[in-house]
Design an enzyme around this catalytic site. Structure first.
Site, PDB file in Angstrom:
ATOM      1  N   ALA A 110       0.862  -1.183   0.000  1.00  0.00           N
ATOM      2  CA  ALA A 110       0.000   0.000   0.000  1.00  0.00           C
ATOM      3  C   ALA A 110       0.905   1.243   0.000  1.00  0.00           C
ATOM      4  O   ALA A 110       2.085   1.159   0.348  1.00  0.00           O
ATOM      5  CB  ALA A 110      -0.934   0.016   1.204  1.00  0.00           C
ATOM      6  N   PHE A 111       0.336   2.391  -0.363  1.00  0.00           N
ATOM      7  CA  PHE A 111       1.168   3.596  -0.520  1.00  0.00           C
ATOM      8  C   PHE A 111       1.790   4.037   0.803  1.00  0.00           C
ATOM      9  O   PHE A 111       2.752   4.787   0.825  1.00  0.00           O
ATOM     10  CB  PHE A 111       0.358   4.743  -1.135  1.00  0.00           C
ATOM     11  CG  PHE A 111      -0.486   5.503  -0.156  1.00  0.00           C
ATOM     12  CD1 PHE A 111      -1.783   5.110   0.139  1.00  0.00           C
ATOM     13  CD2 PHE A 111       0.024   6.624   0.488  1.00  0.00           C
ATOM     14  CE1 PHE A 111      -2.555   5.811   1.058  1.00  0.00           C
ATOM     15  CE2 PHE A 111      -0.739   7.338   1.410  1.00  0.00           C
ATOM     16  CZ  PHE A 111      -2.034   6.921   1.699  1.00  0.00           C
ATOM     17  N   LYS A 112       1.253   3.549   1.927  1.00  0.00           N
ATOM     18  CA  LYS A 112       1.784   3.969   3.220  1.00  0.00           C
ATOM     19  C   LYS A 112       3.264   3.613   3.375  1.00  0.00           C
ATOM     20  O   LYS A 112       3.971   4.230   4.159  1.00  0.00           O
ATOM     21  CB  LYS A 112       0.957   3.356   4.349  1.00  0.00           C
ATOM     22  CG  LYS A 112      -0.538   3.714   4.225  1.00  0.00           C
ATOM     23  CD  LYS A 112      -1.126   4.200   5.483  1.00  0.00           C
ATOM     24  CE  LYS A 112      -2.485   4.871   5.383  1.00  0.00           C
ATOM     25  NZ  LYS A 112      -3.461   4.384   4.419  1.00  0.00           N
ATOM     26  N   ASP A 113       3.745   2.613   2.607  1.00  0.00           N
ATOM     27  CA  ASP A 113       5.167   2.264   2.665  1.00  0.00           C
ATOM     28  C   ASP A 113       6.069   3.429   2.253  1.00  0.00           C
ATOM     29  O   ASP A 113       7.189   3.536   2.751  1.00  0.00           O
ATOM     30  CB  ASP A 113       5.459   1.075   1.749  1.00  0.00           C
ATOM     31  CG  ASP A 113       4.892  -0.240   2.276  1.00  0.00           C
ATOM     32  OD1 ASP A 113       4.896  -0.443   3.502  1.00  0.00           O
ATOM     33  OD2 ASP A 113       4.447  -1.060   1.448  1.00  0.00           O
ATOM     34  N   MET A 116       6.268   5.504   5.458  1.00  0.00           N
ATOM     35  CA  MET A 116       6.677   4.784   6.668  1.00  0.00           C
ATOM     36  C   MET A 116       8.108   4.279   6.550  1.00  0.00           C
ATOM     37  O   MET A 116       8.876   4.340   7.510  1.00  0.00           O
ATOM     38  CB  MET A 116       5.699   3.625   6.895  1.00  0.00           C
ATOM     39  CG  MET A 116       5.531   3.249   8.320  1.00  0.00           C
ATOM     40  SD  MET A 116       4.825   4.555   9.359  1.00  0.00           S
ATOM     41  CE  MET A 116       3.094   4.153   9.296  1.00  0.00           C
TER      42      MET A 116
END
Ligand SMILES: *Cc1c(COP(=O)(O)O)cnc(C)c1O
Length: 461
Positions: A110-113, A116
């Site tokens: 997911a784009f959160k990588d 993060m």
């Protein structure tokens, strides 16, 4: 570069302290005192560069003295080395003038990588220098927690505890949180729903003794370091499509408003963005606000795009701050009214918001239909969040190229994708053994004292 609070009453901080603090002491969110700009020549020079080189140019002015040039380049290199695609954020064409920006090639799909992984590196470097340790506690409906555990696993200055609602995250999300073997990361399955998990985290931050004892830190979506990392892919994709010589528009599947707000920052930095379109599922507080000028809480309805199931959109406060001409007192008074259920935005501010953002809402039926249709007509398997974006993005097609952000890989939400297409989307080969790895879960009834004890017992002091 100094950072100020959207409510105007908290101490002014450096980038390092802004990143480590998260929420400002007056309850507001940190924003840069001034937004640095890039010239058209600097943007044009990004053509053909690596993602990492563009990331350095875009983020360097925001970092101040926190890292040296060489150190910052090294942190960026480490952050994106584990991505499964050499371009990091590749663009795929869907239709004439409609493009998909694939943000799901990171380790948890997911784009959160993107954010993060980078803040994991930045936390570790800053803490190693000061000799401090922190304990990160977060609540997740799935994607943030898996991205945080993946980013911080094995880093020695940080312990991570993620609370998730038992039985309410997808199996892929759960396994991404429970299969890492490093002893500094912990997944806690809490009875109840996401709001309950979030309330527990809030209670821990409000318990000042506990907060100090374990040196509590947060990495939720209001952390400025996360917003900043997301600004980069607006540049890489727009430059691929002809910026700064040509405008580019973006449609963003939106929940907490972090990802689309990063687009707003990119525009303020000088990227020629046409429209910035907020795409919501039936939890449509943002779409309603832009339509009516009133920000009013409703209850959350579970959808097939769960990472956008929100009631209050935390980063929207940053958008309000700019809409109110950076008037912290005005923002503080609106946020006070929110405690009573909602507020009405002033005419000047709603005009400013409407000129910065367009919006649309997609029903559950239309989300499924979009997944089905995109496979048949465009040959692309979309995750449900991306389908919400694509549905709204195609309504805004015109002469300016439209980029829809693909925020997760379809294999992260297999049930919804299979129901719409009959295809069970396979995991990428590099994580095909996810279902075979042993899980490590701590169950909890959701009692604050019990969870605080688990944390105190397990941290490295
Ligand atoms: C978090 C998330 C979103 C929403 O992003 P915000 O920055 O909270 O607006 C959309 N899609 C997916 C897959 C997500 O994980």
């Amino acid at each position: 570069m100094r950072y100020i609070s959207t409510r105007g009453q908290a101490p002014i901080l450096s980038f390092e302290d802004t990143m480590l603090t998260g929420l400002a002491r007056d309850g507001g969110l940190y924003v840069p005192e001034t937004i640095p700009t890039l010239t058209p020549d600097q943007i044009a020079a990004m053509a053909g560069q690596s993602y990492e080189d563009v990331a350095y140019t875009v983020m360097r002015p925001f970092i101040g003295e926190t890292f040296t040039d060489a150190q910052f380049r090294e942190l960026i290199a480490k952050a994106y080395a584990g991505f499964g695609h050499a371009a990091r954020a590749p663009l795929v064409q869907l239709a004439p003038n409609h493009f998909l920006l694939e943000l799901f090639h990171g380790p948890t799909l997911a784009f959160k990588d993107f954010a993060m992984q980078l803040i994991g590196q930045m936390f570790q470097a800053a803490l190693a220098r000061s000799g401090n340790r922190v304990t990160i506690v977060g609540a997740t409906s799935g994607d943030t927690g898996s991205a945080a555990i993946e980013a911080f696993r094995g880093l020695d200055a940080v312990d991570v505890f993620i609370l998730y609602p038992h039985g309410r995250v997808s199996e892929v999300q759960r396994r991404q949180m429970t299969t890492p073997t490093e002893s500094n990361v912990h997944a806690i399955a809490v009875d109840g729903d996401f709001d309950g998990c979030q309330a527990l985290v809030k209670d821990m931050f409000n318990d000042f003794q506990f907060r100090e004892d374990v040196r509590l830190a947060g990495v939720n979506s209001i952390n400025w370091g996360r917003v900043l990392a997301q600004v980069v892919y607006y540049f890489t994709s727009a430059v691929s499509l002809g910026a700064p010589h040509r405008k580019v528009s973006f449609t963003v599947p939106t929940g907490n408003f972090g990802d689309i707000f990063a687009g707003y920052i990119a525009k303020q930095m000088g990227l020629p963005i046409g429209e910035l379109v907020v795409a919501t599922n039936t939890n449509d507080i943002l779409h309603r606000t832009l339509e009516t000028g009133a920000y009013t809480k409703d209850s959350v309805t579970p959808t097939i795009s769960p990472s956008m199931d929100i009631q209050v959109s935390s980063n929207f406060e940053r958008a309000l701050f700019y809409a109110y001409g950076q008037d912290g007192a005005a923002v503080a008074s609106q946020m006070d009214d929110l405690k009573k259920g909602g507020f009405k935005i002033s005419q000047g501010a709603i005009d400013a918001l409407r000129s910065a953002y367009a919006s649309g809402r997609v029903s559950e039926g239309d989300t499924s239909e979009t997944i089905t249709r995109y496979l048949a007509e465009h040959g692309e398997l979309l995750c449900p969040h991306t389908a919400v974006g694509a549905n709204i993005g195609e309504k805004h097609l015109g002469t300016v190229p439209m980029v829809t952000l693909a925020t997760a890989h379809p294999a992260k939400f297999p049930a919804a994708v299979e129901a719409a297409t009959g295809i069970h989307p396979p995991l990428p080969p590099r994580m095909a053994d996810l279902y075979d790895r042993p899980e490590r879960i701590t169950r909890s009834k959701g009692d604050l004292v019990a969870i605080q004890k688990i944390i105190k017992d397990r941290i490295t002091s």
